[in-house]
Design a protein around this motif. Structure first.
Motif, PDB file in Angstrom:
ATOM      1  N   PHE A   1     -32.803  -2.306  89.252  1.00 28.05           N
ATOM      2  CA  PHE A   1     -34.083  -3.011  89.182  1.00 28.05           C
ATOM      3  C   PHE A   1     -33.896  -4.474  88.754  1.00 28.05           C
ATOM      4  CE2 PHE A   1     -38.136  -4.281  87.289  1.00 28.05           C
ATOM      5  CZ  PHE A   1     -39.035  -3.835  88.241  1.00 28.05           C
ATOM      6  N   ASP A   2     -33.297  -4.703  87.596  1.00 30.44           N
ATOM      7  CA  ASP A   2     -33.034  -6.076  87.169  1.00 30.44           C
ATOM      8  C   ASP A   2     -32.052  -6.080  86.012  1.00 30.44           C
ATOM      9  OD1 ASP A   2     -34.397  -5.552  84.779  1.00 30.44           O
ATOM     10  OD2 ASP A   2     -36.076  -6.864  85.197  1.00 30.44           O
ATOM     11  N   ASP A   3     -31.636  -7.289  85.619  1.00 25.15           N
ATOM     12  CA  ASP A   3     -30.808  -7.519  84.438  1.00 25.15           C
ATOM     13  C   ASP A   3     -31.533  -8.535  83.565  1.00 25.15           C
ATOM     14  OD1 ASP A   3     -27.965  -6.225  85.043  1.00 25.15           O
ATOM     15  OD2 ASP A   3     -28.691  -7.162  86.885  1.00 25.15           O
ATOM     16  N   GLU A   4     -31.429  -8.360  82.253  1.00 25.68           N
ATOM     17  CA  GLU A   4     -32.168  -9.230  81.337  1.00 25.68           C
ATOM     18  C   GLU A   4     -31.319  -9.582  80.124  1.00 25.68           C
ATOM     19  OE1 GLU A   4     -36.290  -9.226  78.649  1.00 25.68           O
ATOM     20  OE2 GLU A   4     -36.103  -7.882  80.364  1.00 25.68           O
ATOM     21  N   ILE A   5     -31.487 -10.822  79.647  1.00 25.52           N
ATOM     22  CA  ILE A   5     -30.855 -11.284  78.416  1.00 25.52           C
ATOM     23  C   ILE A   5     -31.935 -11.826  77.485  1.00 25.52           C
ATOM     24  CG2 ILE A   5     -29.282 -12.964  77.386  1.00 25.52           C
ATOM     25  CD1 ILE A   5     -27.618 -12.846  79.923  1.00 25.52           C
ATOM     26  N   ASN A   6     -31.928 -11.381  76.234  1.00 20.18           N
ATOM     27  CA  ASN A   6     -32.817 -11.900  75.195  1.00 20.18           C
ATOM     28  C   ASN A   6     -32.005 -12.545  74.083  1.00 20.18           C
ATOM     29  OD1 ASN A   6     -35.172  -9.092  75.302  1.00 20.18           O
ATOM     30  ND2 ASN A   6     -34.924 -10.815  76.667  1.00 20.18           N
ATOM     31  N   LEU A   7     -32.429 -13.709  73.619  1.00 22.70           N
ATOM     32  CA  LEU A   7     -31.866 -14.366  72.442  1.00 22.70           C
ATOM     33  C   LEU A   7     -32.959 -14.401  71.388  1.00 22.70           C
ATOM     34  CD1 LEU A   7     -30.003 -17.357  74.143  1.00 22.70           C
ATOM     35  CD2 LEU A   7     -29.072 -15.129  73.489  1.00 22.70           C
TER      36      LEU A   7
ATOM     37  N   VAL B   1     -38.082 -15.960  70.354  1.00 23.22           N
ATOM     38  CA  VAL B   1     -37.325 -15.245  71.383  1.00 23.22           C
ATOM     39  C   VAL B   1     -37.328 -16.068  72.668  1.00 23.22           C
ATOM     40  CG1 VAL B   1     -37.070 -13.107  72.698  1.00 23.22           C
ATOM     41  CG2 VAL B   1     -38.050 -13.029  70.400  1.00 23.22           C
ATOM     42  N   ALA B   2     -36.166 -16.156  73.297  1.00 23.69           N
ATOM     43  CA  ALA B   2     -36.054 -16.713  74.643  1.00 23.69           C
ATOM     44  C   ALA B   2     -35.409 -15.650  75.526  1.00 23.69           C
ATOM     45  CB  ALA B   2     -35.215 -17.982  74.646  1.00 23.69           C
ATOM     46  N   GLY B   3     -35.877 -15.544  76.765  1.00 17.57           N
ATOM     47  CA  GLY B   3     -35.335 -14.505  77.632  1.00 17.57           C
ATOM     48  C   GLY B   3     -35.331 -14.920  79.083  1.00 17.57           C
ATOM     49  N   VAL B   4     -34.450 -14.280  79.832  1.00 15.42           N
ATOM     50  CA  VAL B   4     -34.403 -14.472  81.283  1.00 15.42           C
ATOM     51  C   VAL B   4     -34.062 -13.134  81.925  1.00 15.42           C
ATOM     52  CG1 VAL B   4     -31.980 -15.202  81.194  1.00 15.42           C
ATOM     53  CG2 VAL B   4     -33.370 -15.769  83.201  1.00 15.42           C
TER      54      VAL B   4
ATOM     55  N   TRP C   1     -39.241   0.180  70.755  1.00 18.84           N
ATOM     56  CA  TRP C   1     -38.854   0.819  71.999  1.00 18.84           C
ATOM     57  C   TRP C   1     -39.454   0.126  73.218  1.00 18.84           C
ATOM     58  CZ3 TRP C   1     -34.782   3.478  72.608  1.00 18.84           C
ATOM     59  CH2 TRP C   1     -34.224   4.097  71.489  1.00 18.84           C
ATOM     60  N   TYR C   2     -39.676  -1.171  73.088  1.00 20.63           N
ATOM     61  CA  TYR C   2     -39.958  -2.001  74.254  1.00 20.63           C
ATOM     62  C   TYR C   2     -38.640  -2.668  74.622  1.00 20.63           C
ATOM     63  CZ  TYR C   2     -44.867  -1.165  73.321  1.00 20.63           C
ATOM     64  OH  TYR C   2     -46.079  -0.554  73.133  1.00 20.63           O
ATOM     65  N   MET C   3     -37.935  -2.076  75.565  1.00 20.05           N
ATOM     66  CA  MET C   3     -36.582  -2.526  75.872  1.00 20.05           C
ATOM     67  C   MET C   3     -36.642  -3.686  76.858  1.00 20.05           C
ATOM     68  SD  MET C   3     -34.420   1.033  75.912  1.00 20.05           S
ATOM     69  CE  MET C   3     -35.593   1.941  76.903  1.00 20.05           C
ATOM     70  N   GLY C   4     -36.372  -4.876  76.339  1.00 19.75           N
ATOM     71  CA  GLY C   4     -36.466  -6.088  77.121  1.00 19.75           C
ATOM     72  C   GLY C   4     -37.811  -6.754  76.917  1.00 19.75           C
ATOM     73  N   GLU C   5     -37.802  -7.996  76.411  1.00 14.83           N
ATOM     74  CA  GLU C   5     -39.056  -8.690  76.161  1.00 14.83           C
ATOM     75  C   GLU C   5     -39.766  -9.085  77.451  1.00 14.83           C
ATOM     76  OE1 GLU C   5     -40.661  -9.547  72.908  1.00 14.83           O
ATOM     77  OE2 GLU C   5     -39.503  -7.689  72.895  1.00 14.83           O
TER      78      GLU C   5
END
Length: 517
Positions: A459-465, A480-483, A404-408
């Motif tokens: 607030f923001d938008d995030e993508i995790n691979l 994991v890679a994220g932006v 339940w950590y939504m977004g790295e």
């Protein structure tokens, strides 16, 4: 960058590389063979065994906190440039003792120790707590228990009472998952190996298809070693009741193992009968005299009642169009009517998913909406009711990244399951039985903005691979890679202690390995 800064950055990066390389070597030595408890002694009804769990990770967050970087919690001293790098590791040796007699039942005990460390700049929160290369060992679990068949029940239905320090979870950890914060000198913020609760203990009634838990627990708190950023000491007692359907695979046990439940519905109630409040509910918690106004949202726990209902999995096993679908959800209500600390807050989520088994790599597509209430205006002590949701004891759940950590980036270092609304879309594929790949998109909105003095909720938008590889049942790798891209609410609410302006994006790359011997 001066030479000393270059040296420190090189040294922390080199340490991270050495830790990951060492973990990789250990994994290869495992040879892909599943590990189990190591027998130490056995005579008659008595046996002793041991286990060892380890984890390692290396992390880099360029433009952390949208370019603000990270600072020492409580001092405002800058830790890194604006792109912290660090490494984490832990080891957990464990000793298990068992006495089993068919006439008496089973008496068991467990003691484990966790040693953990962080090297480098410390985690990428704006107010970082794991700076200074902390290394610390503490007792994790220390309990004794008794198990026996329940009278007047079906064969295999058991009652288990466990007294002492222990891990305890409910459902998928949305509400109760960890009793220890991995902050400050406890180190290993991301790996989060410490989870045990203090308190009296638990009673588990494991029957099929209905099971129950009764619990009297307390979170593990020491403001001194967490540099004042621990939660308040919180004692609570309650009951959890679940109806479930066990998955139709050999050896599945839905009564004791969450992952073996094809479908479940449940409800939980607990009362917080004692919690540190501090002076005038400011968050100056009494244990060890710590004072930190940033934690004031936790100061209304004493006397709080918490109610929860949840659902998860797939109750259908008929036509494929139904059998390949899944649905998850939970609703939590927090109520406190005590004068000077009134609370009326809530959180919930709904998630629907579908697997396409006839396509390559069996893609699964899911969507989730999660809501965590916030305050419409600043709450004055003793004057108003707090509507900001207290996330209590949530932790990383058993259902992949995002639970339940939504977004790295955002969920790990910026927003923490309060005053936010989150949209999540997850595409998962499994090219092989041991390889899983995920692409996850998040859109973060603030629930309320007036108390922050801003108007825009985005607030923001995030993508995790994400890539996960199971080398064996005992050794798992993840990369994991994220932006994340800052939106209006982040730009208006994030303030740097040294006046630096925000950047447009934040980035992340992380690698980890866990090994169980």
């Amino acid at each position: 960058m001066c030479n000393s800064q270059r040296h420190r950055k090189y040294r922390s990066g080199r340490a991270a590389a050495l830790i990951v390389a060492g973990a990789t070597g250990l994994a290869v030595l495992q040879g892909g063979v599943a590990q189990a408890d190591i027998p130490l002694y056995g005579s008659g009804d008595f046996s002793a065994s041991a286990a060892l769990a380890t984890g390692f990770g290396a992390f880099a967050v360029p433009q952390a906190n949208f370019g603000l970087g990270n600072f020492k919690a409580g001092t405002g001293d800058r830790l890194a440039g604006h792109s912290p790098t660090w490494a984490e590791g832990f080891a957990k040796p464990e000793l298990k003792l068992t006495y089993h007699n068919g006439d008496v039942g089973t008496i068991f005990g467990d003691i484990s120790v966790i040693g953990a460390g962080t090297l480098g700049n410390g985690e990428a929160q704006l107010a970082a707590t794991t700076y200074g290369n902390p290394i610390r060992a503490d007792v994790e679990e220390a309990y004794i228990g008794y198990a026996n068949d329940m009278p007047f029940a079906n064969p295999g239905d058991t009652a288990i009472v466990t007294v002492g320090r222990q891990a305890f979870t409910v459902g998928d950890n949305f509400l109760i998952g960890s009793g220890t914060a991995n902050t400050g000198q406890r180190a290993a913020y991301w790996l989060a190996p410490r989870t045990a609760f203090n308190g009296f203990g638990t009673l588990k009634l494991n029957a099929d298809p209905v099971r129950a838990d009764v619990f009297v627990l307390q979170n593990s708190v020491d403001q001194r070693i967490t540099r004042g950023y621990d939660q308040p000491k919180t004692s609570f007692a309650g009951v959890n009741l679940e109806y479930f359907k066990t998955a139709g695979v050999a050896g599945a046990d839905g009564a004791t193992n969450y992952a073996d439940r094809q479908f479940y519905v449940g409800m939980t109630y607990f009362n917080i009968y004692s919690a540190d409040m501090g002076a005038n509910n400011t968050g100056a918690f009494t244990n060890d005299g710590a004072s930190n106004s940033a934690l004031s949202s936790y100061a209304d726990r004493d006397g709080m009642n918490v109610y929860s209902v949840r659902i998860g999995g797939n109750p259908f096993s008929g036509p494929p169009v139904l059998a390949n679908a899944s649905i998850y959800g939970e609703y939590v209500r927090e109520m406190n009517g005590t004068a000077n600390r009134k609370v009326n807050a809530n959180a919930y989520y709904g998630e629907a998913g579908y697997v396409f088994p006839d396509y390559w790599a069996k893609p699964k597509l899911s969507y989730r909406y999660a809501h965590f209430s916030g305050d419409k205006s600043a709450v004055q002590s003793g004057a108003d009711t707090k509507h900001g949701y207290d996330p209590l004891f949530y932790s990383a759940g058993p259902r992949d990244y995002g639970s339940w950590y939504m977004g790295e980036i955002t969920g790990q270092y910026l927003l923490f399951n309060s005053n936010e609304d989150v949209h999540m879309v997850n595409l998962t594929i499994a090219p092989t039985p041991t390889l899983k790949l995920m692409a996850i998109y998040y859109r973060f909105m603030l629930d309320q903005t007036r108390s922050l003095g801003i108007s825009n909720r985005h607030f923001d938008d995030e993508i995790n691979l994400v890539g996960e590889y199971a080398y064996s049942s005992a050794t798992n790798f993840a990369v994991v890679a994220g932006v994340a891209k800052a939106a209006a609410a982040a730009r208006a609410s994030l303030v740097s202690p040294d006046g630096r302006g925000l950047a447009d994006k934040a980035y992340l790359i992380e690698g980890s390995v866990t090994i169980n011997f």
